[in-house]
Design a protein around this motif. Structure first.
Motif, PDB file in Angstrom:
ATOM      1  N   SER A  86       9.616   9.149   5.645  1.00  0.00           N
ATOM      2  CA  SER A  86       8.719   8.454   6.561  1.00  0.00           C
ATOM      3  C   SER A  86       7.321   8.268   5.982  1.00  0.00           C
ATOM      4  CB  SER A  86       8.624   9.195   7.900  1.00  0.00           C
ATOM      5  OG  SER A  86       9.824   9.081   8.627  1.00  0.00           O
ATOM      6  N   VAL A  87       6.764   9.320   5.398  1.00  0.00           N
ATOM      7  CA  VAL A  87       5.403   9.213   4.872  1.00  0.00           C
ATOM      8  C   VAL A  87       5.360   8.246   3.694  1.00  0.00           C
ATOM      9  CG1 VAL A  87       3.518  10.488   3.778  1.00  0.00           C
ATOM     10  CG2 VAL A  87       4.698  11.456   5.757  1.00  0.00           C
ATOM     11  N   SER A  88       6.416   8.202   2.910  1.00  0.00           N
ATOM     12  CA  SER A  88       6.447   7.248   1.789  1.00  0.00           C
ATOM     13  C   SER A  88       6.328   5.807   2.296  1.00  0.00           C
ATOM     14  CB  SER A  88       7.731   7.424   0.982  1.00  0.00           C
ATOM     15  OG  SER A  88       8.882   7.275   1.811  1.00  0.00           O
ATOM     16  N   LEU A  89       7.025   5.489   3.375  1.00  0.00           N
ATOM     17  CA  LEU A  89       6.939   4.145   3.964  1.00  0.00           C
ATOM     18  C   LEU A  89       5.561   3.903   4.565  1.00  0.00           C
ATOM     19  CD1 LEU A  89      10.434   3.884   5.684  1.00  0.00           C
ATOM     20  CD2 LEU A  89       9.668   2.662   3.635  1.00  0.00           C
ATOM     21  N   ALA A  90       5.023   4.920   5.228  1.00  0.00           N
ATOM     22  CA  ALA A  90       3.688   4.781   5.810  1.00  0.00           C
ATOM     23  C   ALA A  90       2.651   4.522   4.721  1.00  0.00           C
ATOM     24  CB  ALA A  90       3.324   6.033   6.600  1.00  0.00           C
ATOM     25  N   CYS A  91       2.788   5.179   3.586  1.00  0.00           N
ATOM     26  CA  CYS A  91       1.859   4.955   2.481  1.00  0.00           C
ATOM     27  C   CYS A  91       1.948   3.519   1.970  1.00  0.00           C
ATOM     28  CB  CYS A  91       2.138   5.938   1.346  1.00  0.00           C
ATOM     29  SG  CYS A  91       1.608   7.630   1.697  1.00  0.00           S
ATOM     30  N   ALA A  92       3.164   2.988   1.914  1.00  0.00           N
ATOM     31  CA  ALA A  92       3.334   1.596   1.489  1.00  0.00           C
ATOM     32  C   ALA A  92       2.674   0.641   2.473  1.00  0.00           C
ATOM     33  CB  ALA A  92       4.813   1.272   1.332  1.00  0.00           C
ATOM     34  N   GLY A 129       0.159   1.393   4.502  1.00  0.00           N
ATOM     35  CA  GLY A 129      -1.277   1.587   4.372  1.00  0.00           C
ATOM     36  C   GLY A 129      -1.854   0.819   3.193  1.00  0.00           C
ATOM     37  N   LYS A 130      -1.154   0.822   2.072  1.00  0.00           N
ATOM     38  CA  LYS A 130      -1.641   0.138   0.881  1.00  0.00           C
ATOM     39  C   LYS A 130      -1.549  -1.373   1.036  1.00  0.00           C
ATOM     40  CE  LYS A 130      -3.316   0.107  -3.277  1.00  0.00           C
ATOM     41  NZ  LYS A 130      -4.725   0.535  -3.494  1.00  0.00           N
ATOM     42  N   LYS A 131      -0.405  -1.876   1.501  1.00  0.00           N
ATOM     43  CA  LYS A 131      -0.176  -3.320   1.554  1.00  0.00           C
ATOM     44  C   LYS A 131      -1.027  -4.011   2.604  1.00  0.00           C
ATOM     45  CE  LYS A 131       4.564  -3.409  -0.231  1.00  0.00           C
ATOM     46  NZ  LYS A 131       5.966  -3.831   0.037  1.00  0.00           N
ATOM     47  N   LEU A 132      -1.172  -3.392   3.762  1.00  0.00           N
ATOM     48  CA  LEU A 132      -1.844  -4.069   4.873  1.00  0.00           C
ATOM     49  C   LEU A 132      -3.308  -3.690   5.019  1.00  0.00           C
ATOM     50  CD1 LEU A 132       0.845  -4.132   7.706  1.00  0.00           C
ATOM     51  CD2 LEU A 132       0.463  -5.732   5.835  1.00  0.00           C
ATOM     52  N   PHE A 133      -3.677  -2.464   4.618  1.00  0.00           N
ATOM     53  CA  PHE A 133      -5.029  -1.990   4.892  1.00  0.00           C
ATOM     54  C   PHE A 133      -5.786  -1.566   3.636  1.00  0.00           C
ATOM     55  CE2 PHE A 133      -2.239  -0.474   8.487  1.00  0.00           C
ATOM     56  CZ  PHE A 133      -2.507  -1.558   9.316  1.00  0.00           C
ATOM     57  N   LEU A 182      -2.444   5.782  12.115  1.00  0.00           N
ATOM     58  CA  LEU A 182      -1.980   6.321  10.832  1.00  0.00           C
ATOM     59  C   LEU A 182      -3.001   7.294  10.248  1.00  0.00           C
ATOM     60  CD1 LEU A 182      -0.342   3.289   8.989  1.00  0.00           C
ATOM     61  CD2 LEU A 182       0.732   5.478   9.534  1.00  0.00           C
ATOM     62  N   LEU A 183      -4.258   6.934  10.287  1.00  0.00           N
ATOM     63  CA  LEU A 183      -5.292   7.826   9.769  1.00  0.00           C
ATOM     64  C   LEU A 183      -5.337   9.136  10.545  1.00  0.00           C
ATOM     65  CD1 LEU A 183      -8.117   5.220   9.091  1.00  0.00           C
ATOM     66  CD2 LEU A 183      -6.807   6.501   7.379  1.00  0.00           C
ATOM     67  N   ALA A 184      -5.192   9.036  11.862  1.00  0.00           N
ATOM     68  CA  ALA A 184      -5.182  10.253  12.682  1.00  0.00           C
ATOM     69  C   ALA A 184      -3.940  11.087  12.401  1.00  0.00           C
ATOM     70  CB  ALA A 184      -5.258   9.890  14.162  1.00  0.00           C
ATOM     71  N   PRO A 186       3.581   4.586  14.134  1.00  0.00           N
ATOM     72  CA  PRO A 186       2.514   3.615  13.857  1.00  0.00           C
ATOM     73  C   PRO A 186       2.825   2.732  12.647  1.00  0.00           C
ATOM     74  CG  PRO A 186       1.566   5.763  14.323  1.00  0.00           C
ATOM     75  CD  PRO A 186       3.052   5.961  14.202  1.00  0.00           C
ATOM     76  N   ALA A 187       3.397   3.320  11.604  1.00  0.00           N
ATOM     77  CA  ALA A 187       3.749   2.521  10.433  1.00  0.00           C
ATOM     78  C   ALA A 187       4.853   1.524  10.765  1.00  0.00           C
ATOM     79  CB  ALA A 187       4.183   3.433   9.288  1.00  0.00           C
TER      80      ALA A 187
END
Length: 219
Positions: free
Chosen positions: A161-167, A169-173, A129-131, A103-104
Motif C-alpha cells: 500500500s505505501v509503495s502505491l501511495a508513494c507513487a 505522491g510523486k506523480k500527482l503532488f 496522505l501527509l497526515a 487517500p491514495a
C-alpha cells in the motif's frame, strides 16, 4: 488445497499471496474478476477481491483472511501471540489501510490509468496522505520491520500500500512521502527485493496488459 481468488494487479490480493508464500502454504491461484452476477456474489458477497477458498467455504476481506491464515494454517507467524503486541501490528495495518491506502486510492485513476480526478478530491488526498505518513512515522518502529524485529502483517500492508501511495505522491503532488522516514524507505526497498516480492511483482507485470484492457473497455 487453498484457493486464492482475484487477480495479480490488486495490491490486496498480493498481500494475501505474499502471506501464503511466506508461510509456505500450497494454493491454487484462481483468476477472478468479480462483478454483481449471482455466481460472483456467491463467492464474494460484495463483489470484491481477494477471496480465499477453504474446505468449509469462502473467507473474504483481506484483514480477515490474513488472521484466518494465522489462526488456522501452519507456517511462520505473521502476528504476535501476545494480545498487546498483536494489537499493535493490527493497528498499524489498519492505520496504513485507512490513512494511507484509501487517500491514495482516490487518486489511482489519474496516477495510473489516464483518468481525471477532481482537484478537490486530489487536495483532500494530499492532505490525508501527509497526515497518514506522519502517523506511520509516530507509530511504526522500523527496527528493522514496521512493528519491530520480525516480519508481520503490518509489513505486508506497508509493502503493497505505501509503495502505491508513494507513487501517487510523486506523480500527482511531486511529494516524496518517505523523505523524513529514512528507515521506512530502507525497509520498503529491502522488502521489494525479497524473492516473494519479486515473484509477485513479475506476476503483476505479466497481468497488467489484460487488466488495462479491461479498464479501457469500461470507460
Amino acid at each position: 488445497m487453498l484457493k486464492l481468488y482475484g487477480f495479480p494487479v490488486s495490491n490486496y490480493y498480493n498481500m494475501v499471496k505474499h502471506a501464503l508464500l511466506e508461510k509456505g502454504l500450497p494454493f491454487e491461484a484462481v483468476p477472478f474478476y468479480p462483478d454483481q452476477s449471482p455466481e460472483s456474489l456467491a463467492i464474494s458477497p460484495r463483489g470484491k477481491i481477494p477471496v480465499l477458498g477453504v474446505e468449509q467455504g469462502y473467507v473474504n476481506e483481506t484483514g480477515v483472511i490474513l488472521q484466518y491464515l494465522e489462526d488456522a494454517q501452519a507456517g511462520p507467524a505473521l502476528l504476535p501471540k501476545t494480545p498487546f503486541e498483536r494489537a499493535q501490528v493490527l493497528a498499524l495495518a489498519k492505520e496504513i489501510e485507512l490513512y494511507i491506502e484509501l487517500p491514495a486510492r482516490a487518486c489511482f485513476g489519474e496516477a495510473f490509468f489516464g483518468m481525471s480526478v477532481p482537484e478537490a478530491i486530489k487536495e483532500k488526498s494530499r492532505v490525508e496522505l501527509l497526515a497518514g505518513i506522519a502517523s506511520l512515522g509516530r507509530h511504526g518502529k522500523f527496527a528493522p520491520y514496521v512493528a519491530g524485529e520480525t516480519l508481520s502483517v503490518a509489513d505486508l500492508y506497508f509493502l503493497y500500500s505505501v509503495s502505491l501511495a508513494c507513487a501517487v505522491g510523486k506523480k500527482l503532488f511531486d511529494l516524496d512521502l518517505l523523505a523524513d522516514l529514512p528507515a521506512a524507505r530502507a525497509l520498503l526497498e529491502r522488502l521489494e527485493q525479497t524473492p516473494h516480492a519479486k515473484r509477485i511483482a513479475a506476476d503483476k507485470d505479466a497481468a497488467m496488459p489484460q487488466f488495462l484492457a479491461m479498464i479501457a473497455s469500461r470507460k
